[in-house]
Scaffold this active site. Structure first.
Site, mmCIF file in Angstrom:
data_model
loop_
_atom_site.group_PDB
_atom_site.id
_atom_site.type_symbol
_atom_site.label_atom_id
_atom_site.label_comp_id
_atom_site.label_asym_id
_atom_site.label_seq_id
_atom_site.Cartn_x
_atom_site.Cartn_y
_atom_site.Cartn_z
ATOM 1 N N CYS A 40 0.839 -1.211 0.000
ATOM 2 C CA CYS A 40 0.000 0.000 0.000
ATOM 3 C C CYS A 40 0.870 1.257 0.000
ATOM 4 O O CYS A 40 2.027 1.237 0.395
ATOM 5 C CB CYS A 40 -0.905 -0.046 1.231
ATOM 6 S SG CYS A 40 -1.867 1.435 1.549
ATOM 7 N N HIS A 41 0.277 2.373 -0.408
ATOM 8 C CA HIS A 41 1.002 3.652 -0.427
ATOM 9 C C HIS A 41 1.516 4.042 0.946
ATOM 10 O O HIS A 41 2.557 4.683 1.049
ATOM 11 C CB HIS A 41 0.070 4.767 -0.936
ATOM 12 C CG HIS A 41 -0.325 4.579 -2.349
ATOM 13 N ND1 HIS A 41 0.425 5.049 -3.388
ATOM 14 C CD2 HIS A 41 -1.356 3.919 -2.899
ATOM 15 C CE1 HIS A 41 -0.140 4.707 -4.520
ATOM 16 N NE2 HIS A 41 -1.221 4.012 -4.250
ATOM 17 N N THR A 42 0.789 3.684 1.981
ATOM 18 C CA THR A 42 1.210 4.081 3.324
ATOM 19 C C THR A 42 2.533 3.411 3.694
ATOM 20 O O THR A 42 3.366 4.000 4.380
ATOM 21 C CB THR A 42 0.111 3.716 4.338
ATOM 22 O OG1 THR A 42 -1.123 4.180 3.826
ATOM 23 C CG2 THR A 42 0.356 4.361 5.677
ATOM 24 N N HIS A 62 0.697 -3.718 6.318
ATOM 25 C CA HIS A 62 -0.493 -3.611 7.184
ATOM 26 C C HIS A 62 -1.739 -4.167 6.510
ATOM 27 O O HIS A 62 -2.816 -4.078 7.072
ATOM 28 C CB HIS A 62 -0.723 -2.149 7.587
ATOM 29 C CG HIS A 62 -0.987 -1.260 6.416
ATOM 30 N ND1 HIS A 62 0.011 -0.813 5.586
ATOM 31 C CD2 HIS A 62 -2.134 -0.775 5.901
ATOM 32 C CE1 HIS A 62 -0.511 -0.079 4.633
ATOM 33 N NE2 HIS A 62 -1.824 -0.048 4.793
ATOM 34 N N CYS A 92 -12.012 -2.206 20.045
ATOM 35 C CA CYS A 92 -11.983 -2.858 21.369
ATOM 36 C C CYS A 92 -13.390 -3.188 21.855
ATOM 37 O O CYS A 92 -13.579 -4.006 22.741
ATOM 38 C CB CYS A 92 -11.248 -1.989 22.388
ATOM 39 S SG CYS A 92 -12.201 -0.564 22.997
ATOM 40 N N CYS A 95 -14.379 1.132 24.456
ATOM 41 C CA CYS A 95 -14.055 2.542 24.672
ATOM 42 C C CYS A 95 -15.236 3.424 24.240
ATOM 43 O O CYS A 95 -16.174 2.971 23.578
ATOM 44 C CB CYS A 95 -12.775 2.923 23.938
ATOM 45 S SG CYS A 95 -12.966 3.073 22.144
ATOM 46 N N CYS A 106 -11.276 3.765 17.357
ATOM 47 C CA CYS A 106 -11.085 3.156 18.679
ATOM 48 C C CYS A 106 -9.938 3.854 19.415
ATOM 49 O O CYS A 106 -8.905 4.151 18.831
ATOM 50 C CB CYS A 106 -10.777 1.667 18.500
ATOM 51 S SG CYS A 106 -10.367 0.810 20.038
ATOM 52 N N ARG A 110 -4.179 3.496 20.741
ATOM 53 C CA ARG A 110 -3.603 4.440 19.760
ATOM 54 C C ARG A 110 -2.183 4.877 20.087
ATOM 55 O O ARG A 110 -1.315 4.881 19.223
ATOM 56 C CB ARG A 110 -4.480 5.701 19.681
ATOM 57 C CG ARG A 110 -5.756 5.489 18.961
ATOM 58 C CD ARG A 110 -6.624 6.717 19.047
ATOM 59 N NE ARG A 110 -6.368 7.692 18.008
ATOM 60 C CZ ARG A 110 -6.791 7.589 16.747
ATOM 61 N NH1 ARG A 110 -7.483 6.544 16.382
ATOM 62 N NH2 ARG A 110 -6.539 8.522 15.865
ATOM 63 N N ARG A 362 -3.143 -3.256 -7.106
ATOM 64 C CA ARG A 362 -2.453 -3.775 -5.922
ATOM 65 C C ARG A 362 -1.556 -4.958 -6.269
ATOM 66 O O ARG A 362 -1.977 -5.886 -6.967
ATOM 67 C CB ARG A 362 -3.458 -4.280 -4.884
ATOM 68 C CG ARG A 362 -3.944 -3.248 -3.906
ATOM 69 C CD ARG A 362 -2.813 -2.764 -2.998
ATOM 70 N NE ARG A 362 -3.311 -1.936 -1.930
ATOM 71 C CZ ARG A 362 -3.487 -0.610 -2.012
ATOM 72 N NH1 ARG A 362 -3.187 0.033 -3.119
ATOM 73 N NH2 ARG A 362 -3.947 0.067 -0.975
HETATM 74 N N1 LIG Z 1 -8.732 7.437 4.776
HETATM 75 C C1 LIG Z 1 -8.119 6.274 4.915
HETATM 76 O O1 LIG Z 1 -8.300 5.555 5.896
HETATM 77 C C2 LIG Z 1 -7.210 5.803 3.815
HETATM 78 C C3 LIG Z 1 -6.876 4.453 3.681
HETATM 79 C C4 LIG Z 1 -6.075 4.075 2.589
HETATM 80 C C5 LIG Z 1 -5.613 5.025 1.711
HETATM 81 N N2 LIG Z 1 -5.928 6.336 1.895
HETATM 82 C C6 LIG Z 1 -5.500 7.410 0.979
HETATM 83 O O2 LIG Z 1 -6.413 7.434 -0.103
HETATM 84 C C7 LIG Z 1 -5.765 7.959 -1.252
HETATM 85 C C8 LIG Z 1 -5.968 7.029 -2.427
HETATM 86 O O3 LIG Z 1 -5.341 5.773 -2.185
HETATM 87 P P1 LIG Z 1 -5.182 4.733 -3.377
HETATM 88 O O4 LIG Z 1 -4.514 3.539 -2.821
HETATM 89 O O5 LIG Z 1 -6.475 4.554 -4.059
HETATM 90 O O6 LIG Z 1 -4.157 5.571 -4.289
HETATM 91 P P2 LIG Z 1 -3.802 5.496 -5.852
HETATM 92 O O7 LIG Z 1 -2.576 6.323 -6.023
HETATM 93 O O8 LIG Z 1 -3.779 4.093 -6.309
HETATM 94 O O9 LIG Z 1 -5.023 6.206 -6.568
HETATM 95 C C9 LIG Z 1 -5.127 7.587 -6.679
HETATM 96 C C10 LIG Z 1 -5.763 7.877 -8.016
HETATM 97 O O10 LIG Z 1 -5.997 9.274 -8.112
HETATM 98 C C11 LIG Z 1 -5.831 9.633 -9.465
HETATM 99 N N3 LIG Z 1 -5.641 11.077 -9.583
HETATM 100 C C12 LIG Z 1 -4.519 11.810 -9.374
HETATM 101 N N4 LIG Z 1 -4.746 13.099 -9.653
HETATM 102 C C13 LIG Z 1 -6.039 13.197 -10.036
HETATM 103 C C14 LIG Z 1 -6.858 14.274 -10.461
HETATM 104 N N5 LIG Z 1 -6.385 15.512 -10.532
HETATM 105 N N6 LIG Z 1 -8.148 14.012 -10.773
HETATM 106 C C15 LIG Z 1 -8.635 12.749 -10.695
HETATM 107 N N7 LIG Z 1 -7.888 11.697 -10.316
HETATM 108 C C16 LIG Z 1 -6.615 11.915 -9.993
HETATM 109 C C17 LIG Z 1 -4.637 8.829 -9.915
HETATM 110 O O11 LIG Z 1 -4.603 8.703 -11.329
HETATM 111 C C18 LIG Z 1 -4.900 7.488 -9.224
HETATM 112 O O12 LIG Z 1 -5.607 6.586 -10.033
HETATM 113 C C19 LIG Z 1 -4.312 8.172 -0.841
HETATM 114 O O13 LIG Z 1 -4.140 9.510 -0.445
HETATM 115 C C20 LIG Z 1 -4.159 7.242 0.343
HETATM 116 O O14 LIG Z 1 -3.112 7.663 1.208
HETATM 117 C C21 LIG Z 1 -6.731 6.734 2.915
HETATM 118 ZN ZN LIG Z 2 -2.998 0.609 3.297
HETATM 119 ZN ZN LIG Z 3 -12.330 0.984 21.257
#
Ligand SMILES: NC(=O)c1ccc[n+]([C@@H]2O[C@H](COP(=O)([O-])OP(=O)(O)OC[C@H]3O[C@@H](n4cnc5c(N)ncnc54)[C@H](O)[C@@H]3O)[C@@H](O)[C@H]2O)c1
Ligand SMILES: [Zn+2]
Ligand SMILES: [Zn+2]
Length: 368
Positions: A40-42, A62, A92, A95, A106, A110, A362
């Site tokens: 994943c990106h993270t 993760h 949990c 909480c 949760c 943390r 992925r």
């Molecule tokens: N909130 C959460 O709990 C949570 C969980 C996982 C990931 N994320 C975040 O969510 C985001 C997306 O994750 P992902 O795995 O799908 O990433 P990803 O990089 O696979 O997908 C992002 C997409 O956005 C597109 N994009 C970029 N610029 C754009 C624009 N101007 N207009 C339209 N589309 C555009 C890209 O082409 C790509 O397909 C990331 O910032 C990630 O960190 C958040």
């Molecule tokens: Zn992730």
């Molecule tokens: Zn909890």
């Protein structure tokens, strides 16, 4: 026991796959034999050093799925042989937040999790006596992991691990953004910005909620085709004119629900501007860079638009991940198109390269 794991030694350098020591689970903890883990990106964000809260040495990963091998004292909700998905966002059930239906954040573990520790403030992973930290409470780029019981979702054993692991993060985040955070109403018009794992999950979630029209916006034609497969009815190239196009497509009003899944604050702004006056709800799922801010014209809010953030799609992991997996097993969610590459643990850095090249949605590490 000894196991192989991908260790972040120094920020900005490739992960080093090596043998490390894993201690037995203590009270409230569970030993899991991992079978599959998404990249994943993270993970990359932390490995690169861009995340100011990152720490090393640590075993990254993760998005894991596997089998319970052994449980520590007092563990009652999982038993050896159970199939589980790892949860960086635990539940949990006790909480203040767990008892409230409005949030999935949760509070139980943390602080220690953010430091790379298990809840008792120590690590189970080590190397020559030196502690190696747990990433996001999971550390699933490894053959085994020890995790708190409250961070494991017990799933239907019929789900293949290589698909189940995707529910550990991005897929559930997108599905949950539509199902929980926005609670999309049947017959609605939705616009999803970004067609990565999170955005495609949001498209699928809008479809499951009975949305009539789902506009997906991305820069990549290949990814937009994947969005069509998940239920998008209209595909739109992202960039400058995207908001105007969505307004045109919706009689000048905008969408009932918009979703941002790119991590770009400029796109977050577009998502809000593409939401309808009166009741349009913009759900932000992307993680912006440190210090970046969202620029909003307040008039848009006064005229009835709202913005909501969504972490892990508002999914209470132990309760809802198993339900989402059952919906996948019932053929309501098509997971196979998200799995683009199967790689070995030794190839984890290639998984990062594929992600940077936007080659597939992925890569999944096959572990056993
Ligand atoms: N909130 C959460 O709990 C949570 C969980 C996982 C990931 N994320 C975040 O969510 C985001 C997306 O994750 P992902 O795995 O799908 O990433 P990803 O990089 O696979 O997908 C992002 C997409 O956005 C597109 N994009 C970029 N610029 C754009 C624009 N101007 N207009 C339209 N589309 C555009 C890209 O082409 C790509 O397909 C990331 O910032 C990630 O960190 C958040
Ligand atoms: Zn992730
Ligand atoms: Zn909890």
């Amino acid at each position: 026991m000894k196991m192989r794991a991908a260790v972040l030694e120094r920020f900005g350098e490739p992960l080093a796959v090596q043998e490390v020591e894993l201690a037995e689970p203590r009270a409230g903890e569970v030993l899991v034999r991992l079978a599959a883990c998404g990249v994943c990106h993270t993970d990359l964000y932390t490995a690169s050093g861009a995340d100011p809260s990152g720490y090393a040495p640590a075993v990254l990963g993760h998005e894991g799925a596997g089998v319970v091998e052994q449980v520590g004292d007092g563990v009652g909700s999982v038993a050896p042989g159970d199939h589980v998905v790892t949860l960086f966002s635990p539940q949990c059930r006790e909480c203040l937040h767990c008892r409230d239906e409005r949030t999935n954040l949760c509070l139980a573990i943390r602080e220690e999790q953010n430091k790379g520790h298990l809840p008792d403030g120590t690590t189970r992973i080590s190397r020559d006596g030196e502690e190696v930290r747990h990433f996001m409470g999971c550390s699933t780029f490894a053959e085994y992991t020890v995790m708190p019981e409250i961070a494991l979702a017990k799933i239907n054993p019929e789900a293949p691990f290589e698909h189940a692991c995707l529910f550990a993060c991005g897929l559930s985040t997108g599905l949950g953004a539509a199902i929980n955070t926005a609670a999309v109403r049947p017959g609605s018009t939705c616009a999803v910005f970004g067609a990565g794992m999170v955005g495609l999950g949001a498209v699928a979630g809008c479809r499951l909620q009975g949305a009539e029209r789902i506009i997906c916006v991305d820069l990549s034609p290949e990814r937009l085709e994947l969005a069509r497969g998940q239920g998008a009815t209209d595909l739109l190239e992202g960039g400058e004119g995207a908001v105007e196009r969505i307004l045109e497509m919706t009689g000048g009003f905008g969408a009932d629900y918009t979703f941002e899944a790119t991590g770009s604050v400029a796109v977050m702004r577009q998502a809000l501007e593409a939401a309808r006056m009166g009741w349009g709800l913009c759900t932000v799922a992307g993680v912006a860079g440190k210090g970046e801010t969202l620029d909003v014209v307040p008039r848009l809010l006064i005229t009835g638009r709202r913005v909501a953030g969504s972490s892990f799609g508002g999914v209470k992991g132990r309760d809802q991940v198993p339900v989402l997996i059952d919906r996948y097993l019932a053929d309501e969610i098509d997971v196979a198109p998200f799995l683009s590459h199967r790689i070995a643990l030794d190839e984890v850095n290639r998984g990062f390269e594929l992600m940077e090249a936007q080659d597939g949605i992925r890569s999944v590490i096959e572990l056993s």
